[in-house]
Design an enzyme around this catalytic site. Structure first.
Site, short mmCIF file in Angstrom:
data_model
loop_
_atom_site.label_atom_id
_atom_site.label_comp_id
_atom_site.label_asym_id
_atom_site.label_seq_id
_atom_site.Cartn_x
_atom_site.Cartn_y
_atom_site.Cartn_z
N LYS A 79 -21.09 -16.62 64.11
CA LYS A 79 -20.81 -16.05 65.43
C LYS A 79 -19.31 -15.77 65.54
CE LYS A 79 -21.90 -17.09 70.33
NZ LYS A 79 -22.46 -18.13 71.24
N SER A 154 -26.12 -16.32 74.25
CA SER A 154 -25.07 -15.40 73.84
C SER A 154 -24.97 -15.18 72.34
CB SER A 154 -23.73 -15.95 74.34
OG SER A 154 -23.43 -17.17 73.68
N SER A 178 -27.33 -21.06 74.33
CA SER A 178 -26.94 -19.84 73.61
C SER A 178 -27.36 -19.80 72.14
CB SER A 178 -25.44 -19.61 73.71
OG SER A 178 -25.12 -19.07 74.96
#
Ligand SMILES: [Mg+2]
Ligand SMILES: [Zn+2]
Lengths: 479, 489, 103
Positions: A79, A154, A178
């Site tokens: 990420k 996310s 997330s």
């Protein structure tokens, strides 16, 4: 070239056994990325050259008989809120566009030492604020299972990368769901370890007391493997727990015979009926596998969303204050420093980030602290107490991961409250600091995947992986 | 932090300012701790390096960086708490949020409602007890240089440059209660605090280098009325400046009130060259620092054993050192010689000279006069100085001769006083020789002698000077004086 | 003190934007006021809770006394760091004139 295995553990074994080369594995994954990335947009940056060079170095080590790490040659996506030295780390924000950190996050160091190969930095909701990856300054990520739909968020880029086969495993960060929520929406496994199990050093903070790094994988065993690789005490993180890391991989195969699984009788409503149906099927499957289902109550759970949306923005408002145009990142020029701050931050942060900074600033500001932030911290205690009471009776608790399956773009993005409600089942665990994982368990509306969430007490990853493994086995058997 | 309910000290009659005004001062003193590294990271804590070399992700507040507490900084902060008679307690850190370019994270990690050290006191050498509200830990900011404009000051500059070497240096902020009633007491407080900090090794406490920074909260009111509105005075760079700034500010506030004005709560800047304070900023737009518990740090809970060992290992503080010298010499603790010896840390050396059989009073005088550059532990063997004090005490050497021998011993790092005196041809003159010299001197300057006889004591100087010159310093001044007194009748 | 049920005013939002150093134009202030008002109204649910005697939970895992030894660690390269800065001069980070800021 023999065919490329799909899981991290198989890839590592095949490379170590010299059945395939690390370079072949990387090339195969880069080819898949080439073929579909323009549709999916999982990545902010694909590190093709670096990955090939790293693979060649590993192949050279293996050829020369030098020792290599347990994940040697395994491609992994990160990420884009984890610092990678010399490689852009943007948090999908204009304010950090082009920023190359001068240091590596601890998880990155650990993965490199284990021999994993970073293939790229994945897209996210800006600064991890969102549940659909629509809040990225660089455009949304699409769900590989249906590109009309969001991948969740996310960590949508990391979930999509694994679901699309761009990498067998990836890392995300989970502040209110997330990792687990996008895992559920993309039909992969996602794990949020106990708060403090994995170092946060080098993870760009959203909400410091809630953030935790964890893996995405196609199998529970792979998720366990990566969790083991990144877990452990770190001297650079004061909140990192000085505890040994047991074998999660072993746990994933141990089955659930004799375990007590909690069913929450006062779970907040709002789940789609198909989702509830899959949850019931999961209880049935675990009972069939030898577990006992026990009813538990979590009466404070309905206040979790409120506590979360006061605590997380409050911490975020402070964490994101350092993006001030002085030492790194975007600066919008202005005649004086104060004007430069205001212009830079207004131009650099997207709407949702600004919304949460404002919410958090308000909750902390003079005269409101006790009414908002102070109260939220007390609610947080009630929720943790609820869980701990329940864990006196059960080993794990089962809930849906998300109340809904992957939704279409634009459906919720302008209605913050409805978006926030997507995290109603995942948020409580972050508040308690406990581990949780999402395991794909069949499909719901529109044939889209449904994730079942396994929650466990602090440092309860072993029972969590046992149940996760059993659910995976049952889901596979059912299909 | 000053709060009228927090002080029960009342000024004495002679401490009141003209017109019956009572001055009320509370001091906030920031001291940099003498650690090797910063409060929350391993970058060097070092003064005077090239800009931006002592930096790391934590110091610069880079995204993803996390603080880890320096144990030695905690130890030094606990020493300060112990030396100031504070309760040392379980505590946490808070974030103090504000934007300023020298503050890398846009928040300062500090302590708020739960400081490490609380509720202590400091006794001024003159006797007054000043309450200590708290002594908490926090991190320092970076340093700004203002470029362009005419003054090099922040106002009117074209731009500013930031050096983060100092950012993250451990500080302890020592907040006194508003118990100070005169500028003299304020100066005494800071001098005593500085002496304590040096003695316990917590800080080098140099106001000129900024490792000790003093802000003064100043207000005035009439006795029996509530405390006045206070102004915070910043940029006070020496103890002398502190006294001047407080005196100026008290006068200013009294003038404002006397002419019908009101004092606004504000921060004021002391300009030492102009000798006045200026408004820096008003506090109307109240600071909203949005304090909240620092989530990246955990509770600090010093064990009872740790606290006890800090208290047990505290060296004797300046007050105890002064008391020891008083006991030894009979001098007042407030005497210049004792204050100087203790300030230099040479009290143990004075004691060692006395222990070696020396005369304690002479030892104290010699040490204060001849060991200014020698540090706390002079290299000269104490027994050598002891021998010299005895030669002078017994009249074998005059004070002037002893001084010359002492200079020799100091220059050579030691030596046998008797041998040096002999080599210099020093021997005490007998009284009859001195008497002859006195008569000669009187004859040479009858005017001076007449004035002296008329009671003008100063006139003796001319005659004594002549005698000393004639004797080449061998005549004992005390003996000379006694003879002159006798001649005058 | 306002309770969490009452809506946020545009003036509140403007003040918060100032504190947070976000230059938000008036149109956006209104938009944010409406959205934040809705969110805060939802949060009124916790007003109903009796939280007397509940200890605030500031840390998810109860660690104490995590400290490091006072030992030097590697520092960053000044040139590498300054190269990433928006403006630098004489080995320092350059900013526009500092006016109108508390400090
Ligand atoms: Mg202060
Ligand atoms: Zn301070």
């Amino acid at each position: 070239m023999s065919s490329i295995p799909t899981t991290a553990s198989e890839i590592a074994a095949a490379i170590a056994a010299k059945e395939i080369t690390a370079r072949e594995v990387i090339d195969a994954h880069l080819a898949r990325i080439n073929a579909r990335e323009s549709d999916i947009h999982a990545f902010n940056k694909v590190m093709a050259d670096e990955a090939r060079a790293h693979a060649d170095a590993i192949d050279a080590d293996i050829a020369a008989g030098r020792p290599v790490g347990p994940l040697a040659g395994v491609p992994i996506a990160l990420k884009d809120n984890m610092c990678t030295r010399g490689v852009e780390t943007t948090c999908s924000s204009k304010i950090l566009e082009g920023w190359k950190p001068p240091y590596d996050a601890t998880v990155v160091t650990k993965l490199r030492e284990a021999g994993a190969i970073v293939v790229g930095k994945t897209n996210l909701d800006e600064f991890a604020m969102g549940s659909s990856t629509e809040n990225s300054a660089f455009g949304p990520t699409r769900n590989p299972l249906d590109i009309e739909r969001v991948p969740g968020g996310s960590s949508g880029g990391s979930a999509a990368a694994v679901a699309a086969g761009f990498a067998p495993v990836s890392l995300g960060s989970d502040t209110g769901g997330s990792i687990r929520q996008p895992a559920a929406m993309c039909g992969v496994v996602g794990v949020k370890p106990t708060y403090g199990r994995v170092s946060r050093y080098g993870l760009v903070a959203y909400a410091s007391s809630l953030d935790q790094i964890g893996p995405f994988a196609t199998t529970v065993a792979d998720a366990a493997l990566i969790t083991e690789a990144i877990a452990g005490h770190d001297v650079h993180d004061s909140t990192s727990i000085p505890q040994d890391v047991p074998s999660f991989v072993e746990a994933a195969g141990q089955g659930v015979k004799g375990m007590r699984i909690g069913r929450v009788t006062d779970l907040p409503e709002g789940a789609e009926p198909e989702v509830t149906a899959r949850l019931n099927a999961a209880f049935a499957a675990l009972e069939a596998a030898g577990a006992e289902i026990v009813d538990v109550q979590l009466p404070s759970l309905s206040y979790a969303l409120t506590a979360y949306y006061l605590i997380a923005p409050a911490e975020a408002s402070s964490n994101l204050a350092r993006f001030d145009g002085v030492r790194f990142g975007l600066r919008v020029n202005a005649p004086d420093t104060n004007a430069m701050y205001g212009a830079t931050r207004a131009a650099g942060f997207g709407d949702e980030v600004q919304r949460r900074i404002m919410l958090g600033t308000y909750a902390l500001s003079a005269g409101y602290y006790d009414a908002y932030y102070g109260k939220a911290l007390k609610v947080r205690r009630l929720i943790a107490d609820d869980f701990n009471r329940a864990y006196e009776k059960v080993d794990v608790i089962l809930t849906p991961t998300s109340p809904v399956v992957a939704f279409k773009f634009g459906e919720k993005v302008d209605d913050p409250m409805s978006m926030y409600l997507c995290d109603i089942y995942t948020i409580p665990t972050n508040l308690a600091g406990h581990p949780g994982m999402s395991v794909p368990f069949g499909t719901g509306a529109h044939g889209l995947p449904v994730g079942i969430q396994v929650l466990a007490p602090a440092l309860g990853e072993v029972p969590m992986f046992r149940v996760g493994g059993a659910l995976e086995a049952a889901a596979g058997g059912a299909q | 932090m000053s709060d009228s309910t927090l002080s029960s000290v009342v000024a004495t009659e002679d401490q009141l300012l003209e017109g019956g005004w009572e001055l009320v001062v509370g001091l906030e003193v920031h001291v940099e701790l003498a650690t090797k590294t910063k409060l929350f990271s391993g970058s060097p804590n070092r003064f005077g390096d090239e800009p931006n070399v002592n930096i790391d992700p934590v110091t610069l507040g880079l995204p993803g960086a996390l603080p880890v507490l320096n144990k030695h900084a905690v130890e030094l902060a606990m020493r300060i708490g112990a030396a100031l008679n504070c309760t040392i307690q379980e505590c946490i850190f808070h974030r103090k949020n504000y934007f300023y370019p020298d503050q890398p994270k846009a928040y300062q990690i500090s302590q708020y409602d739960l400081p490490l050290n609380a509720d202590g006191y400091l006794d001024l050498p003159s006797g007054t007890r000043i309450g200590i509200e708290r002594a908490h830990m926090e991190e320092d900011t970076g340093k700004s240089t203002h470029v362009g404009g005419s003054t090099g000051r922040i106002h009117g500059s074209d731009y500013s440059l930031m050096d983060f070497n100092r950012a993250g240096v451990p500080l302890v902020e020592i907040v006194s209660r508003p118990d100070i009633r005169t500028s003299e007491h304020a100066k005494e407080y800071v001098a005593e605090l500085r002496a304590i900090l040096e003695v316990i090794g917590a800080s080098d406490a140099k106001m000129e280098e900024g490792s000790m920074r003093v802000d003064a909260n100043v207000s005035v009111h009439k006795l029996g009325t509530p405390f006045g509105t206070r102004c915070e005075i910043k940029n006070v760079n020496s103890i002398r400046a502190l006294g001047r700034a407080i005196d100026y500010e008290a006068r200013r506030q009294i003038d404002v009130i006397d002419s019908g004005g009101v004092i606004r709560q504000e921060t004021r800047h002391w300009d030492d060259a102009e000798g006045r304070t200026h408004t820096l900023r008003t506090k109307e737009d109240a600071d909203d620092y949005r304090y909240f518990p620092e989530p990246d740090l955990v509770t600090l809970s010093p064990s009872a054993e740790w606290i006890q060992s800090v208290r047990d290992n505290l060296p004797p503080l300046p007050a105890a050192r002064r008391a020891m010298l008083k006991e030894l010499t009979g001098y007042d603790t407030q005497s210049e010689a004792i204050i100087v010896a203790v300030e230099r840390g040479q009290h143990e050396y004075v004691k060692a000279i006395a222990d070696a059989g020396g005369d304690a009073v002479k030892a104290l005088i010699y040490v204060t006069q001849a060991f200014a550059e020698a540090g706390a532990n002079p290299a000269v063997p104490a027994k050598d100085i002891a021998a010299l004090t005895i030669l002078e005490r017994d009249g074998k050497l005059s004070a002037t001769q002893a001084k010359q021998v002492l200079a020799d011993i100091v220059a050579n790092g030691g030596g046998d006083a008797a041998a040096i005196a002999a080599a210099k041809g020093f021997e005490a003159m007998d009284t009859s020789a001195i008497e002859a010299m006195v008569d000669e001197a009187i004859a040479a300057d009858p005017d001076a002698w007449a004035k002296y006889c008329a009671g003008e004591e100063k006139a003796a100087g001319a005659i004594v000077g002549k005698i000393m010159k004639a004797s080449k310093g061998k005549a004992d001044g005390k003996v000379v004086n006694a003879i002159m007194q006798a001649r005058r009748g | 003190m306002t309770t969490s049920g009452s809506p946020i005013s545009a003036a509140d939002v403007a003040k918060v934007a100032r504190l947070a150093r976000l230059d938000i134009d008036n149109a956006h202030i209104e938009h944010f006021t409406e959205q934040l008002g809705k969110v805060m109204a939802h949060f009124a649910d916790i007003d109903a809770l009796n939280l007397d005697g509940v200890t605030p939970m500031t840390q998810p895992y109860p660690l104490v006394n995590v400290m490091r030894d006072d030992v030097e660690m590697p520092t960053l390269d000044t040139d590498e760091v300054l190269a990433a800065a928006p403006a630098a001069e004489e080995r320092r980070f350059r900013v526009p004139p500092i006016i109108g800021i508390e400090g």
